[in-house]
Design a protein around this motif. Sequence first.
Motif, mmCIF file in Angstrom:
data_model
loop_
_atom_site.group_PDB
_atom_site.id
_atom_site.type_symbol
_atom_site.label_atom_id
_atom_site.label_comp_id
_atom_site.label_asym_id
_atom_site.label_seq_id
_atom_site.Cartn_x
_atom_site.Cartn_y
_atom_site.Cartn_z
ATOM 1 N N UNK A 118 -5.186 1.842 -2.254
ATOM 2 C CA UNK A 118 -6.310 1.380 -1.392
ATOM 3 C C UNK A 118 -6.476 -0.021 -1.492
ATOM 4 N N UNK A 119 -6.343 -0.666 -2.686
ATOM 5 C CA UNK A 119 -6.483 -2.096 -3.030
ATOM 6 C C UNK A 119 -5.668 -2.625 -1.613
ATOM 7 N N UNK A 120 -4.384 -2.553 -1.643
ATOM 8 C CA UNK A 120 -3.716 -3.334 -0.748
ATOM 9 C C UNK A 120 -4.105 -3.075 0.490
ATOM 10 N N UNK A 121 -4.130 -1.713 0.904
ATOM 11 C CA UNK A 121 -4.808 -1.164 2.215
ATOM 12 C C UNK A 121 -6.000 -2.180 2.544
ATOM 13 N N UNK A 122 -6.905 -2.364 1.689
ATOM 14 C CA UNK A 122 -8.070 -3.000 2.001
ATOM 15 C C UNK A 122 -7.655 -4.398 2.298
ATOM 16 N N UNK A 123 -6.764 -5.093 1.469
ATOM 17 C CA UNK A 123 -6.224 -6.626 1.900
ATOM 18 C C UNK A 123 -5.779 -6.702 3.339
ATOM 19 N N UNK A 124 -4.792 -5.616 3.598
ATOM 20 C CA UNK A 124 -4.350 -5.621 4.685
ATOM 21 C C UNK A 124 -5.408 -5.451 5.918
ATOM 22 N N UNK A 173 0.729 -1.267 0.007
ATOM 23 C CA UNK A 173 0.107 0.023 0.001
ATOM 24 C C UNK A 173 0.872 1.243 -0.091
ATOM 25 N N UNK A 174 1.725 1.287 0.769
ATOM 26 C CA UNK A 174 2.851 2.317 0.883
ATOM 27 C C UNK A 174 3.495 2.686 -0.438
ATOM 28 N N UNK A 175 4.049 1.544 -0.950
ATOM 29 C CA UNK A 175 4.661 1.686 -2.146
ATOM 30 C C UNK A 175 4.091 2.086 -3.500
ATOM 31 N N UNK A 192 -13.298 -1.001 10.504
ATOM 32 C CA UNK A 192 -13.308 0.298 10.040
ATOM 33 C C UNK A 192 -12.628 0.944 9.261
ATOM 34 N N UNK A 193 -11.241 0.479 9.319
ATOM 35 C CA UNK A 193 -10.097 0.527 8.182
ATOM 36 C C UNK A 193 -10.449 0.152 6.738
ATOM 37 N N UNK A 194 -11.242 -1.203 6.827
ATOM 38 C CA UNK A 194 -11.826 -1.655 5.488
ATOM 39 C C UNK A 194 -12.834 -0.937 5.003
ATOM 40 N N UNK A 195 -13.762 -0.311 5.876
ATOM 41 C CA UNK A 195 -14.718 0.567 5.450
ATOM 42 C C UNK A 195 -14.307 1.849 4.795
ATOM 43 N N UNK A 196 -13.194 2.423 5.402
ATOM 44 C CA UNK A 196 -12.753 3.625 4.781
ATOM 45 C C UNK A 196 -11.992 3.349 3.558
ATOM 46 N N UNK A 197 -11.429 2.148 3.544
ATOM 47 C CA UNK A 197 -10.610 1.953 2.123
ATOM 48 C C UNK A 197 -11.574 1.760 1.209
ATOM 49 N N UNK A 198 -12.854 0.845 1.264
ATOM 50 C CA UNK A 198 -13.523 0.626 0.344
ATOM 51 C C UNK A 198 -14.369 1.987 -0.238
ATOM 52 N N UNK A 199 -14.616 3.014 0.640
ATOM 53 C CA UNK A 199 -15.233 4.089 0.411
ATOM 54 C C UNK A 199 -14.417 4.893 -0.612
ATOM 55 N N UNK A 200 -13.107 4.900 -0.538
ATOM 56 C CA UNK A 200 -12.397 5.470 -1.458
ATOM 57 C C UNK A 200 -12.238 4.850 -2.901
ATOM 58 N N UNK A 201 -12.376 3.324 -2.832
ATOM 59 C CA UNK A 201 -12.520 2.719 -3.925
ATOM 60 C C UNK A 201 -13.864 2.761 -4.650
#
Length: 483
Positions: free
Chosen positions: A109-115, A14-16, A134-143
Motif C-alpha cells: 500500500x505504501x508503494x501504491x500510495x506513492x504511485x 507495489x505489485x512485487x 481517490x486512489x491515494x485515499x483508498x491506499x491510505x485507508x488501508x494504511x
Amino acid sequence: MEFYWLLGIPLVGSLMLAAMGSHRRAPEVNAAFSFATFLAAAWLTARIVAEGPRVVGAAWFFIDSFNVFLVALTAFVAFTTALFSRPYMRIEQEHGKLTPQRLRMFHASYQLFIFAMLLALTTNNMGILWVAMEGATLATVLLVSLYRTPASLEAAWKYFILCGVGIAQALFGTILLYFAAEKLLGEGGMALSWVHLNEVKTDLDPVVLQLAFVFLLVGYGTKVGLAPLHNWLPDAHAEGPTPVSAVLSGLLLNVALYAVMRCKVLVDGALGTELAGNLMMGFGLLSVVVAAFLIKRQTDVKRMFAYSSIEHMGLVTFAFGMGGAVASFAGLLHMTMHSLTKSAIFFAVGHATQSAGTQVMDGIRGLIKTNPTIGWGLMLGTLAILGMPPFGVFASEFLIITTAMHEHPWATPFLLTALGVAFAAIFGRVQPMVFGETELKRLPYQPALAPVFIHLVLVLMLGLFIPPYLADWYRQAAQLLGG
C-alpha cells in the motif's frame, strides 16, 4: 523516458511487495524502490529545470516548474520515510502489533500510495487527477487501519467517509469544469486537459467556473485538512503507524492543495476577480485559528502534531489565497519547510512512543536521558516547526505575515494570535517530554534517526541561505500560480 520510470517504479514495487511484502527483507526492498523513484524524480527535475515545461504521453501528462517541485519533494520524503519505517515496523512486529500479512499490506500500500500521489501531480487531465486522489485515499485507508484495533478501524472509517464525501464534491466540481469547457474544446478528454483549459480560461463561463471552484475547494480542501473539514486528520494520524502519519502530513496534504491551486489558476482567469483567493484566505485563516486553539486540548502527541499540520496547511492556503509574487513564493517555501520538518518530527515521535510504550504525552518524560538522539531530534524539530530562527519555517512565516500586514492588515492579529497560542501550547508540552524527570533507563539500542537530522539540516540550511537555482525555481512556480 525518466517520466515513465517515475510512475513505473512505484507501481512495479507495489505489485512485487504485494507478493513478497512479508519477507524479512521486504523493508529493504521497499526502501530500494523508494530510492529508485527519488532518482527518477531528480532526473526529471533536472530536465524540466534545464528545458522548461513538457507535455508527455500523447498529452496525458504535463510537467512544469510547479508540479515537478512537488514531485521532487514527494519522492524525497517518501524515500526517507521508507528508511525510517525499516526499524520502526520491525519493532512493531516484534511487539506483536503486526502480523506478516499486515506487514505485506503496509509495504504494498505504501508503494501504491506513492504511485497515486505522483500520478495526481503529473497528470494533465483533471479527471485523472480526481481518480488519482481517490486512489491515494483508498491506499491510505488501508494504511491507517493497519493495526486492526477498534480505534484504528474507527479512524479509517471516519477518514474514508469524510474524505469520500469530500472527493464526491470534487467530482461534481470536475463535472462542472467539463461542462464549461465542452463548449469551447469539444467532447472527450480534451475538455479536461489542464493545458488546453489554461489556454482558453478567459473564455470559460464565469458563472459555471465560480460554482465549480466552490465544490472543488470544499472537496479537495477536505483532504488538505482545512477547517471545518478537518475532523478525519487527527484520528488518522493518531491511530495509524507513524510512517503513515509522516507521509500524510508531509505529502498527501500538499498534493490535495496542488489540485486546488491548479483549479484556482483557471478560475482566476475566467472570473478576473479575487473570489477564489478570498475563499482560500477565509478557509486558511479559519484553519490556522481553529487548529491553534485545539492544540491546547490534546493529550496524545501524534494528535497534537496533526493539529499542527492543519495549522500550517491553513497558513499555506492563506498565502496562496493572497496571491502575488511574494505570497506565492512564501507559500511554496512554507510547503517545503513543513513537509521536511513535520515528517522529521513524526520520525522522532515514532521512536519516542515506541520506547515509552504510550502516545500520551504525560507518559513520555526525560527523552534526553533515555535516548539523547530521540530527545534532541524531537526538540529541534519542534523548535523548527514553531518558527524559531534560523530554521526555514521562520523565513516562510515571516514572508507570509509581512505580506499580510501590507495587503490584508485585518488578518494580521488573527495570524499572530494563533501562532502565539500554538507556540506556547506545543513548546509547553514538548519541553517536559524531552527534559523532564524519568526513572526509565537508557535504551539498549540506537534508533535509526538519520532521516530526522537529514531533514532538519536541510530546513536549517534553507533558513540561512536559499541557493540561487532553488530561488529561481520557486519564482518560476510562483509565476505559474499568478504571482
